[in-house]
Design an enzyme around this catalytic site. Sequence first.
Site, PDB file in Angstrom:
ATOM      1  N   HIS A 169       2.345 -57.514 -38.255  1.00  4.41           N
ATOM      2  CA  HIS A 169       2.115 -58.779 -37.561  1.00  4.41           C
ATOM      3  C   HIS A 169       3.302 -59.724 -37.754  1.00  4.41           C
ATOM      4  O   HIS A 169       3.752 -60.371 -36.804  1.00  4.41           O
ATOM      5  CB  HIS A 169       0.835 -59.456 -38.079  1.00  4.41           C
ATOM      6  CG  HIS A 169      -0.417 -58.941 -37.458  1.00  4.41           C
ATOM      7  ND1 HIS A 169      -0.811 -57.625 -37.592  1.00  4.41           N
ATOM      8  CD2 HIS A 169      -1.375 -59.552 -36.701  1.00  4.41           C
ATOM      9  CE1 HIS A 169      -1.962 -57.455 -36.948  1.00  4.41           C
ATOM     10  NE2 HIS A 169      -2.313 -58.595 -36.393  1.00  4.41           N
ATOM     11  N   HIS A 221      -2.251 -58.930 -46.442  1.00  3.34           N
ATOM     12  CA  HIS A 221      -0.957 -58.497 -46.961  1.00  3.34           C
ATOM     13  C   HIS A 221      -0.572 -59.333 -48.177  1.00  3.34           C
ATOM     14  O   HIS A 221      -1.054 -60.456 -48.360  1.00  3.34           O
ATOM     15  CB  HIS A 221       0.139 -58.665 -45.904  1.00  3.34           C
ATOM     16  CG  HIS A 221       0.102 -57.654 -44.800  1.00  3.34           C
ATOM     17  ND1 HIS A 221       0.520 -56.356 -44.955  1.00  3.34           N
ATOM     18  CD2 HIS A 221      -0.313 -57.767 -43.513  1.00  3.34           C
ATOM     19  CE1 HIS A 221       0.373 -55.709 -43.812  1.00  3.34           C
ATOM     20  NE2 HIS A 221      -0.137 -56.543 -42.928  1.00  3.34           N
TER      21      HIS A 221
END
Length: 257
Positions: A169, A221
């Site tokens: 992303h 993350h």
Amino acid sequence: MRITSVLLDLALCTVFVMFYVMVEETAILPSNKRGFICGDPSINFKYTGDTIEDWLLVGSMFIMVIPIWICEAIKLRKISNPKILWQQSMYMGIYWFNRYVIGATFHQAVLEAIKLMMGECRPHFMDTCRPDTGINCTLGEYIIDFTCTNLEDSQSFVTDSYRSFPSGHAALGFYEGIFLAWYLQRSFSSSRSKWLIAVLQGLCVTWSSFCALTRITDNRHNWWDVLFGTIIGCTTAIYICAVVCRNFKTSIHATHL
């Protein structure tokens, strides 16, 4: 030669798409397992979903053709014939968008390959994978041999719980933002409104930053995953804009596309 080139481009694009599907959607390709430390608090977060879901990020990638098309139409606004103006702007928009997709496809393939090799656990690894050897383990013990016991979710989603590094992303978000910001700078460097382009470029960077930072706040993350993904996205965007797009300098017209 033109037909051969088109067929070759389609073949390469198909290979990249198939690779992405085998990694992300079906988990056919095996991913490396680096293991985890028993009791590690950094992998014990709950999975709460994504602020920016995959469909939204992918959709934003294809929506890029619209602002580019509009910008090309503005640059060619002196053409009096509406049909020619529409054709020229459309072809030039597709011309730049094609190069944009080349960079996006290439850097996404690199990201997926790195994810497979690294096999790093996501912050919500324990909640999603539910490893069999992570229940009665000794605190501080490094566990490399484990099997995910989560049968409620899809296999691809469970496998994705140990494919954290790097952040896709963040990489795609910054690739999109820098590409469009660079394009605006080169297309309207002599614009009378100095604020308009700066504001639009600011929105590009804001979108990129939002894509990256929400990966941390969503516990999807670690910060180093996002940082490395950002570096990949920025590097790819700079290369595509400076080398492949030649700093957005072209004398190509619709009849040559």
